[in-house]
Scaffold this motif. Structure first.
Motif, PDB file in Angstrom:
ATOM      1  N   THR A 187      41.405  52.520  31.835  1.00  0.00           N
ATOM      2  CA  THR A 187      42.512  53.257  31.002  1.00  0.00           C
ATOM      3  C   THR A 187      43.710  51.840  31.556  1.00  0.00           C
ATOM      4  N   GLY A 188      44.861  52.515  31.224  1.00  0.00           N
ATOM      5  CA  GLY A 188      46.145  51.675  31.618  1.00  0.00           C
ATOM      6  C   GLY A 188      47.362  52.482  31.563  1.00  0.00           C
ATOM      7  N   ILE A 189      48.330  52.205  32.608  1.00  0.00           N
ATOM      8  CA  ILE A 189      49.345  53.020  32.190  1.00  0.00           C
ATOM      9  C   ILE A 189      50.662  52.325  31.430  1.00  0.00           C
ATOM     10  N   GLY A 190      50.337  51.046  30.976  1.00  0.00           N
ATOM     11  CA  GLY A 190      51.200  50.484  29.973  1.00  0.00           C
ATOM     12  C   GLY A 190      52.426  49.826  30.655  1.00  0.00           C
TER      13      GLY A 190
ATOM     14  N   GLU B  12      42.891  61.707  36.207  1.00  0.00           N
ATOM     15  CA  GLU B  12      44.028  62.462  36.458  1.00  0.00           C
ATOM     16  C   GLU B  12      44.559  62.475  37.605  1.00  0.00           C
ATOM     17  N   ILE B  13      43.688  62.560  38.792  1.00  0.00           N
ATOM     18  CA  ILE B  13      44.321  62.492  40.407  1.00  0.00           C
ATOM     19  C   ILE B  13      45.410  61.191  40.423  1.00  0.00           C
ATOM     20  N   VAL B  14      44.807  60.068  40.084  1.00  0.00           N
ATOM     21  CA  VAL B  14      45.341  58.868  40.203  1.00  0.00           C
ATOM     22  C   VAL B  14      46.722  58.911  39.333  1.00  0.00           C
ATOM     23  N   PHE B  15      46.512  59.296  38.136  1.00  0.00           N
ATOM     24  CA  PHE B  15      47.839  59.340  37.387  1.00  0.00           C
ATOM     25  C   PHE B  15      48.932  60.156  38.074  1.00  0.00           C
ATOM     26  N   ASP B  16      48.417  61.471  38.618  1.00  0.00           N
ATOM     27  CA  ASP B  16      49.366  62.562  39.450  1.00  0.00           C
ATOM     28  C   ASP B  16      50.090  61.678  40.533  1.00  0.00           C
ATOM     29  N   LYS B  17      49.417  60.922  41.285  1.00  0.00           N
ATOM     30  CA  LYS B  17      49.627  60.390  42.483  1.00  0.00           C
ATOM     31  C   LYS B  17      50.835  59.133  42.190  1.00  0.00           C
ATOM     32  N   LEU B  18      50.545  58.562  40.890  1.00  0.00           N
ATOM     33  CA  LEU B  18      51.565  57.537  40.500  1.00  0.00           C
ATOM     34  C   LEU B  18      52.651  58.091  40.108  1.00  0.00           C
TER      35      LEU B  18
ATOM     36  N   GLN C  38      57.130  58.303  41.256  1.00  0.00           N
ATOM     37  CA  GLN C  38      58.094  58.126  40.219  1.00  0.00           C
ATOM     38  C   GLN C  38      57.632  56.776  39.287  1.00  0.00           C
ATOM     39  N   ILE C  39      56.189  56.639  38.997  1.00  0.00           N
ATOM     40  CA  ILE C  39      55.776  55.869  38.120  1.00  0.00           C
ATOM     41  C   ILE C  39      55.535  56.357  36.673  1.00  0.00           C
ATOM     42  N   PRO C  40      56.287  56.078  35.704  1.00  0.00           N
ATOM     43  CA  PRO C  40      56.015  56.695  34.554  1.00  0.00           C
ATOM     44  C   PRO C  40      54.386  56.567  33.864  1.00  0.00           C
ATOM     45  N   VAL C  41      53.946  57.723  33.912  1.00  0.00           N
ATOM     46  CA  VAL C  41      52.585  57.779  33.380  1.00  0.00           C
ATOM     47  C   VAL C  41      52.541  58.692  32.246  1.00  0.00           C
ATOM     48  N   ASP C  42      52.134  58.293  30.985  1.00  0.00           N
ATOM     49  CA  ASP C  42      51.985  59.238  29.747  1.00  0.00           C
ATOM     50  C   ASP C  42      50.973  60.363  30.271  1.00  0.00           C
ATOM     51  N   ASP C  43      51.316  61.448  29.450  1.00  0.00           N
ATOM     52  CA  ASP C  43      50.632  62.820  29.723  1.00  0.00           C
ATOM     53  C   ASP C  43      49.125  62.638  29.395  1.00  0.00           C
ATOM     54  N   ASP C  44      48.623  61.776  28.465  1.00  0.00           N
ATOM     55  CA  ASP C  44      47.127  61.853  28.278  1.00  0.00           C
ATOM     56  C   ASP C  44      46.805  60.442  28.022  1.00  0.00           C
ATOM     57  N   PRO C  45      46.855  59.480  28.861  1.00  0.00           N
ATOM     58  CA  PRO C  45      46.396  58.156  28.689  1.00  0.00           C
ATOM     59  C   PRO C  45      44.912  57.880  28.017  1.00  0.00           C
ATOM     60  N   GLU C  46      44.748  56.855  27.290  1.00  0.00           N
ATOM     61  CA  GLU C  46      43.386  56.844  26.665  1.00  0.00           C
ATOM     62  C   GLU C  46      42.503  56.207  27.838  1.00  0.00           C
ATOM     63  N   ILE C  47      41.448  57.035  28.052  1.00  0.00           N
ATOM     64  CA  ILE C  47      40.127  56.749  28.965  1.00  0.00           C
ATOM     65  C   ILE C  47      39.146  56.401  28.099  1.00  0.00           C
ATOM     66  N   THR C  48      38.619  54.847  28.267  1.00  0.00           N
ATOM     67  CA  THR C  48      37.300  54.333  27.584  1.00  0.00           C
ATOM     68  C   THR C  48      36.080  54.179  28.664  1.00  0.00           C
ATOM     69  N   VAL C  49      35.176  54.894  28.332  1.00  0.00           N
ATOM     70  CA  VAL C  49      33.936  54.675  29.195  1.00  0.00           C
ATOM     71  C   VAL C  49      33.284  53.452  28.690  1.00  0.00           C
ATOM     72  N   GLN C  50      33.150  52.399  29.733  1.00  0.00           N
ATOM     73  CA  GLN C  50      32.873  51.046  29.620  1.00  0.00           C
ATOM     74  C   GLN C  50      31.230  51.002  29.885  1.00  0.00           C
ATOM     75  N   ASN C  51      30.804  51.733  30.654  1.00  0.00           N
ATOM     76  CA  ASN C  51      29.226  51.611  31.017  1.00  0.00           C
ATOM     77  C   ASN C  51      28.763  53.106  31.768  1.00  0.00           C
ATOM     78  N   ILE C  52      27.727  53.331  31.526  1.00  0.00           N
ATOM     79  CA  ILE C  52      27.288  54.464  32.320  1.00  0.00           C
ATOM     80  C   ILE C  52      25.716  53.750  32.602  1.00  0.00           C
ATOM     81  N   VAL C  53      25.414  54.138  33.986  1.00  0.00           N
ATOM     82  CA  VAL C  53      24.149  53.657  34.849  1.00  0.00           C
ATOM     83  C   VAL C  53      23.421  54.914  34.960  1.00  0.00           C
ATOM     84  N   THR C  54      22.207  54.826  34.341  1.00  0.00           N
ATOM     85  CA  THR C  54      21.414  56.053  34.881  1.00  0.00           C
ATOM     86  C   THR C  54      19.905  55.559  35.178  1.00  0.00           C
TER      87      THR C  54
END
Length: 189
Positions: A17-20, A80-86, A90-106
């Motif tokens: 994800t990213g905060i832009g 979401e915890i990381v976004f809240d901590k940022l 006082q670091i602006p983070v969008d309400d719902d940043p796009e999160i992209t799953v890159q890899n699932i290992v099973t």
């Protein structure tokens, strides 16, 4: 016999994800309790969440990679915890940043020993890498779903490259089907 699909277990989910905006990681590291930042060792700041357990790798560019989560829900919760901590810093983070799953290992278990030499010959060399002197597993690249499966003589599997949990189920189905067609699987699934 246990259905191998019932043995599928998510070991790791990696998402990005990213905060832009760019971040001063030195400043964030000083203000964010529990953050690890040693730019000589790794260019990103590492922030670990305990519940759910994961690690967020935060880069100067504002990009964030979450790793170590055991489900896609855990990824979203951790980030979401990381976004809240940022935001608390006082670091602006969008309400719902796009999160992209890159890899699932099973992981999964076919429930019986496998003859990897016969499988390597049977599946053909175009999708297989098997060099037992180098690595004890057979690497099987599937086209659909687009994943890589590691097959071990014990019947255990590791499936990587999935983008959603159902990719592992589809991969197990394909592997069982192909090995059964070749007469290399005894189980009746």
């Amino acid at each position: 016999m246990t259905d191998p699909k019932d043995t599928i277990n998510i070991e790791n989910v990696v998402a990005s994800t990213g905060i832009g905006q760019e971040l001063d990681l030195q400043s964030v590291a000083m203000d964010l309790e529990g953050a690890d930042y040693d730019p000589e060792q790794f260019p990103g700041l590492v922030y670990r969440t305990q519940e759910p357990k994961s690690a967020a790798l935060i880069f100067r560019s504002g990009k964030i990679v979450c790793t170590g989560a055991k489900s896609t829900d855990d990824v979203h919760e951790s980030l979401e915890i990381v976004f809240d901590k940022l935001r608390e810093l006082q670091i602006p983070v969008d309400d719902d940043p796009e999160i992209t799953v890159q890899n699932i290992v099973t992981s999964a278990d076919l429930g019986e020993n496998l003859n990897l030499n016969a499988i390597a010959i049977g599946l053909g060399l175009e999708n297989i890498e098997y060099e037992p002197e180098q690595f004890p597993g057979l690497v099987y690249r599937l086209d659909e779903p687009s994943v890589v499966a590691l097959l071990f003589g014990s019947g255990k599997l590791v499936i990587t490259g999935g983008k959603q949990p159902t990719d592992a189920e589809a991969a197990v189905d394909v592997i069982i089907s192909r090995l059964s067609e070749l007469g290399l699987l005894n189980g009746s699934f």
